[in-house]
Scaffold this motif. Structure first.
Motif, PDB file in Angstrom:
ATOM      1  N   VAL A 417      38.287 -23.454  22.163  1.00 32.72           N
ATOM      2  CA  VAL A 417      38.224 -22.465  23.245  1.00 32.72           C
ATOM      3  C   VAL A 417      36.959 -22.713  24.046  1.00 32.72           C
ATOM      4  N   SER A 418      36.960 -22.274  25.291  1.00 36.06           N
ATOM      5  CA  SER A 418      35.830 -22.565  26.177  1.00 36.06           C
ATOM      6  C   SER A 418      34.681 -21.581  26.022  1.00 36.06           C
ATOM      7  N   ASP A 419      34.963 -20.394  25.478  1.00 30.62           N
ATOM      8  CA  ASP A 419      33.921 -19.390  25.252  1.00 30.62           C
ATOM      9  C   ASP A 419      34.383 -18.467  24.135  1.00 30.62           C
ATOM     10  N   ASN A 420      33.622 -17.407  23.891  1.00 27.97           N
ATOM     11  CA  ASN A 420      33.962 -16.522  22.773  1.00 27.97           C
ATOM     12  C   ASN A 420      35.044 -15.497  23.110  1.00 27.97           C
ATOM     13  N   GLY A 421      35.557 -15.513  24.319  1.00 26.13           N
ATOM     14  CA  GLY A 421      36.622 -14.596  24.695  1.00 26.13           C
ATOM     15  C   GLY A 421      36.230 -13.128  24.603  1.00 26.13           C
ATOM     16  N   GLY A 422      34.932 -12.864  24.719  1.00 32.19           N
ATOM     17  CA  GLY A 422      34.447 -11.486  24.625  1.00 32.19           C
ATOM     18  C   GLY A 422      34.200 -10.998  23.209  1.00 32.19           C
ATOM     19  N   VAL A 423      34.363 -11.878  22.209  1.00 36.63           N
ATOM     20  CA  VAL A 423      34.170 -11.492  20.811  1.00 36.63           C
ATOM     21  C   VAL A 423      32.702 -11.668  20.419  1.00 36.63           C
ATOM     22  N   VAL A 424      32.157 -10.670  19.765  1.00 36.75           N
ATOM     23  CA  VAL A 424      30.812 -10.741  19.192  1.00 36.75           C
ATOM     24  C   VAL A 424      30.927 -10.393  17.714  1.00 36.75           C
ATOM     25  N   PHE A 425      30.360 -11.241  16.854  1.00 32.76           N
ATOM     26  CA  PHE A 425      30.433 -11.045  15.403  1.00 32.76           C
ATOM     27  C   PHE A 425      29.020 -10.795  14.889  1.00 32.76           C
ATOM     28  N   VAL A 426      28.729  -9.552  14.518  1.00 39.05           N
ATOM     29  CA  VAL A 426      27.456  -9.224  13.891  1.00 39.05           C
ATOM     30  C   VAL A 426      27.623  -9.496  12.390  1.00 39.05           C
ATOM     31  N   ALA A 441      23.670  -1.633   8.044  1.00 39.99           N
ATOM     32  CA  ALA A 441      24.724  -2.288   8.826  1.00 39.99           C
ATOM     33  C   ALA A 441      25.616  -3.102   7.899  1.00 39.99           C
ATOM     34  N   LYS A 442      26.838  -3.318   8.317  1.00 42.13           N
ATOM     35  CA  LYS A 442      27.754  -4.242   7.649  1.00 42.13           C
ATOM     36  C   LYS A 442      28.318  -5.200   8.693  1.00 42.13           C
ATOM     37  N   GLY A 443      28.922  -6.296   8.206  1.00 43.56           N
ATOM     38  CA  GLY A 443      29.505  -7.247   9.140  1.00 43.56           C
ATOM     39  C   GLY A 443      30.543  -6.588  10.037  1.00 43.56           C
ATOM     40  N   THR A 444      30.426  -6.819  11.351  1.00 44.58           N
ATOM     41  CA  THR A 444      31.263  -6.108  12.314  1.00 44.58           C
ATOM     42  C   THR A 444      31.705  -7.044  13.432  1.00 44.58           C
ATOM     43  N   LEU A 445      33.002  -7.057  13.727  1.00 47.81           N
ATOM     44  CA  LEU A 445      33.561  -7.815  14.846  1.00 47.81           C
ATOM     45  C   LEU A 445      33.834  -6.880  16.010  1.00 47.81           C
ATOM     46  N   PHE A 446      33.320  -7.225  17.179  1.00 47.32           N
ATOM     47  CA  PHE A 446      33.555  -6.438  18.389  1.00 47.32           C
ATOM     48  C   PHE A 446      34.333  -7.274  19.409  1.00 47.32           C
ATOM     49  N   GLY A 447      35.073  -6.587  20.255  1.00 52.38           N
ATOM     50  CA  GLY A 447      35.708  -7.234  21.390  1.00 52.38           C
ATOM     51  C   GLY A 447      37.020  -7.917  21.098  1.00 52.38           C
ATOM     52  N   ILE A 448      37.677  -7.600  19.974  1.00 49.02           N
ATOM     53  CA  ILE A 448      38.944  -8.240  19.630  1.00 49.02           C
ATOM     54  C   ILE A 448      40.076  -7.664  20.479  1.00 49.02           C
ATOM     55  N   THR A 449      40.866  -8.542  21.040  1.00 49.43           N
ATOM     56  CA  THR A 449      42.064  -8.162  21.804  1.00 49.43           C
ATOM     57  C   THR A 449      43.224  -9.016  21.329  1.00 49.43           C
ATOM     58  N   GLN A 450      44.398  -8.821  21.941  1.00 49.40           N
ATOM     59  CA  GLN A 450      45.547  -9.665  21.603  1.00 49.40           C
ATOM     60  C   GLN A 450      45.339 -11.119  22.021  1.00 49.40           C
ATOM     61  N   HIS A 451      44.370 -11.336  22.875  1.00 46.10           N
ATOM     62  CA  HIS A 451      44.027 -12.687  23.317  1.00 46.10           C
ATOM     63  C   HIS A 451      43.185 -13.428  22.274  1.00 46.10           C
ATOM     64  N   THR A 452      42.551 -12.696  21.348  1.00 44.26           N
ATOM     65  CA  THR A 452      41.599 -13.296  20.410  1.00 44.26           C
ATOM     66  C   THR A 452      42.289 -14.272  19.463  1.00 44.26           C
ATOM     67  N   SER A 453      41.658 -15.437  19.278  1.00 45.45           N
ATOM     68  CA  SER A 453      42.178 -16.470  18.376  1.00 45.45           C
ATOM     69  C   SER A 453      41.120 -16.815  17.331  1.00 45.45           C
ATOM     70  N   LYS A 454      41.510 -17.650  16.372  1.00 46.44           N
ATOM     71  CA  LYS A 454      40.550 -18.127  15.381  1.00 46.44           C
ATOM     72  C   LYS A 454      39.371 -18.847  16.047  1.00 46.44           C
ATOM     73  N   GLY A 455      39.665 -19.582  17.113  1.00 51.91           N
ATOM     74  CA  GLY A 455      38.601 -20.306  17.812  1.00 51.91           C
ATOM     75  C   GLY A 455      37.536 -19.378  18.373  1.00 51.91           C
ATOM     76  N   HIS A 456      37.951 -18.234  18.915  1.00 52.44           N
ATOM     77  CA  HIS A 456      36.985 -17.267  19.456  1.00 52.44           C
ATOM     78  C   HIS A 456      36.080 -16.726  18.352  1.00 52.44           C
ATOM     79  N   ILE A 457      36.676 -16.419  17.199  1.00 49.22           N
ATOM     80  CA  ILE A 457      35.893 -15.877  16.091  1.00 49.22           C
ATOM     81  C   ILE A 457      34.970 -16.952  15.517  1.00 49.22           C
ATOM     82  N   ALA A 458      35.452 -18.189  15.446  1.00 45.73           N
ATOM     83  CA  ALA A 458      34.605 -19.288  14.976  1.00 45.73           C
ATOM     84  C   ALA A 458      33.407 -19.480  15.897  1.00 45.73           C
ATOM     85  N   ARG A 459      33.646 -19.442  17.208  1.00 50.96           N
ATOM     86  CA  ARG A 459      32.547 -19.594  18.166  1.00 50.96           C
ATOM     87  C   ARG A 459      31.579 -18.420  18.050  1.00 50.96           C
ATOM     88  N   ALA A 460      32.100 -17.211  17.888  1.00 51.96           N
ATOM     89  CA  ALA A 460      31.252 -16.024  17.757  1.00 51.96           C
ATOM     90  C   ALA A 460      30.407 -16.088  16.488  1.00 51.96           C
TER      91      ALA A 460
END
Length: 587
Positions: A417-426, A441-460
């Motif tokens: 993917v070209s960017d994180n697709g709006g996903v931020v992984f704390v 705090a605990k591990g938290t994923l923000f910005g997930i949509t139906q567009h989100t793929s494994k690549g976005h989460i890997a980049r995040a």
């Protein structure tokens, strides 16, 4: 914490032995005959493919220069990390010539708990020594060519054992473990809590060894009984390994020591005197008459650490010891104030050399000992920023979620993917360390949509480490009133070009990556070599690991980088308080 252990990704799958070409025939034994050149031109020998004619530059009857004799010596390095143990052998130029690595089991008995079996750590180290030495001898060398060995280790991880039997009393509590979070909150409310950092350089958190030891005494009957009977021995992983490698309780004179870089991570040592401080021990309720604490010694010494008692290196001196992140700074030859390195291992650790006086941070960083080479030299200090999750985030995607089969594949997935697709992984699996120090705090994923793929989460996931490093760099700039000009990097995650380019983009400074990235192990070898004459002074190391370094320059416009970093900070703020909300469910 060195990271730490920081495994080379090429070794993550199983046990490996690797070699690097070294000077042929140098140091294989006294009285050896030099090769005769093909043209019959006398005593010629090949050195890395270059024919050297000894007759041309040596007096009659002398076959080796002092420089060649130095290169005939080798130094071993035990690198005991969070996920694996390794043993590497370096030549006099600082190049690795043989290594062996194995992974061991990490135990997670409860949410937030992280343990190792101490005897398994020892066995893994001994197996790595045997494996590397087999390859070393196959190359024509022998144990006699090993001048000394150094040890580098994950820091803060706490081991307790019975000084009478030499056997562990409980599993080692590993540095990211958060079982002490309630204890830490209680300690923060005590009188005098706000004065500790000035003495030891560390804030109260679940991170240091002090709270782990206090928990063990309070919650494990065998530990409490040994403490009351004066049989309790405490140490970080370096102390445990040195004790057992010297023969443990069966040794004629058991060796129970630590160096000042490791001791500075316990909250028991005064940062200026480099000795245990009664005020610090008293604050944690530790009675020195009931516990055997390791003697604090310099990081480089030919006698204090003893000798290997058994196996392929029996009789060889242990002459160097450094906590993993200090060792990486030494391996990067960061000997001048203002130099900094970042190790991307299981966690992520940035050290900034501040010179011969400690600097107590006002912006959430740790003050620590960088190295102490003894022999009348002043110790060097550093500011440190610690990130709990770096390579561990990649392992999480691989082992827990099945995103990839091997760690090295995460970059390829992120580049799909070209960017994180709006996903931020704390990636706050154990809360957030410097400069935030958020333990709820605990591990938290923000910005997930139906567009989100494994690549976005890997980049995040890769970006999370880069954003936290940027936050630490900003804090270091404020503490030191100086902006870093570049950042030297090493560790498994530094193998990812995408991650290193992202780091340069979000930080706005060049990222400097060496070709030989075994800098943590090299640092321990340097400490041992300095103690035993392989290198006499730091100036002898000026050319070590300097060739072929790659520089990643910032390519992203500053406005865009600032926007992404602001979004990260928003996510960090939104991750706060999660533990408080679920405490009653966990109980």
């Amino acid at each position: 914490m060195g990271d730490g252990g920081q495994p080379d990704w090429s070794h993550l799958e199983g046990t490996t032995v690797s070699t690097v070409d070294v000077k042929s025939d140098v140091g294989k034994g006294e009285g050896r005959e030099l090769e005769t050149g093909a043209n019959g031109g006398g005593d010629d020998s090949k050195t890395n493919g270059v024919v050297v004619t000894h007759e041309e530059h040596l007096p009659q009857g002398i076959h080796e220069t002092e420089e060649e004799l130095k290169h005939g010596w080798f130094v071993g390095s035990i690198d005991q990390g969070t996920t694996s143990s390794r043993f590497l052998i370096f030549n006099g130029e600082g190049d690795p010539v043989a290594s062996h690595q194995i992974e061991f089991e990490n135990l997670y008995p409860k949410s937030g708990w992280h343990e190792h079996e101490p005897l398994e750590l020892l066995a893994s180290v001994e197996e790595c020594i045997e494996g590397a030495m087999r390859k070393f001898t196959e190359m024509g060398y022998s144990r006699c060519n090993i001048k000394s060995i150094g040890i580098t280790n994950q820091r803060e991880t706490t081991v307790v054992w019975d000084s009478t039997t030499g056997e562990p009393l409980y599993n080692a509590i590993v540095w990211p473990d958060t079982r002490t979070k309630t204890l830490v909150r209680d300690l923060k409310a005590r009188d005098g809590a706000d004065t500790l950092t000035e003495l030891c350089g560390l804030p109260l958190s679940t991170y240091p060894s002090s709270v782990k030891l206090r928990w063990l005494i309070d919650n494990v009957d065998a530990v409490a009984q040994a403490y009351e009977e004066g049989r309790l021995a405490f140490g970080t992983v370096d102390s445990w390994l040195i004790y057992k490698l010297n023969g443990g309780a069966q040794a004629e004179k058991p060796i129970h020591v630590t160096d000042s870089t490791n001791a500075s991570r316990t909250m028991f040592m005064n940062l200026r005197t480099l000795q245990y401080d009664d005020k610090l021990l008293s604050f944690f309720g530790i009675d020195r008459t009931k516990i055997q604490l390791p003697r604090i010694v310099p990081s480089s010494d030919p006698e204090c650490f003893g000798k290997i008692a058994r196996g392929a290196l029996a009789g060889i001196r242990i002459a160097g010891c450094l906590g993993d992140q200090s060792s990486a700074l030494v391996g990067q030859c960061g000997f001048s104030p203002g130099q900094a390195k970042n190790t991307y291992g299981t966690g992520c650790f940035l050290l900034y050399n501040v010179g011969n006086e400690p600097v107590i941070s006002k912006y959430g960083l740790l003050a620590t000992v960088a190295y102490d080479f003894g022999k009348g030299r002043k110790p060097a200090y550093a500011l440190e920023g610690s990130i709990a999750v770096a390579g561990a985030g990649v392992k999480f995607l691989m082992n827990n979620l099945g995103f990839v089969d091997q760690s090295a594949q995460i970059t390829e997935l992120a580049e799909s993917v070209s960017d994180n697709g709006g996903v931020v992984f704390v990636t706050a699996f154990s809360g957030l360390f410097a400069p935030y120090w958020i333990d709820d705090a605990k591990g938290t994923l923000f910005g997930i949509t139906q567009h989100t793929s494994k690549g976005h989460i890997a980049r995040a996931t890769l970006e999370a480490t880069c954003y936290q490093t940027k936050a630490i760099l900003d804090a270091m700039e404020k503490d030191s009133n100086h902006k870093l000009e570049s950042l030297a990097v090493d560790g498994g995650l530094s193998n990812s070009d995408l991650c290193m380019q992202t780091q340069a983009d979000v930080s706005g400074i060049p990222v400097d990556r060496p070709v030989m990235r075994e800098t943590t192990a090299l640092g321990a070898a340097i400490a041992a070599g300095l103690a035993t004459g392989v290198w006499k002074e730091l100036d002898d190391l000026r050319t070590v690991n300097r060739a072929g370094r790659r520089i990643f320059h910032p390519q992203m416009p500053k406005e865009q980088a600032d926007k992404l970093f602001n979004k990260w900070n928003q996510a960090v703020e939104m991750s706060r308080g999660w533990v408080r909300d679920v405490d009653h469910l966990e109980e």
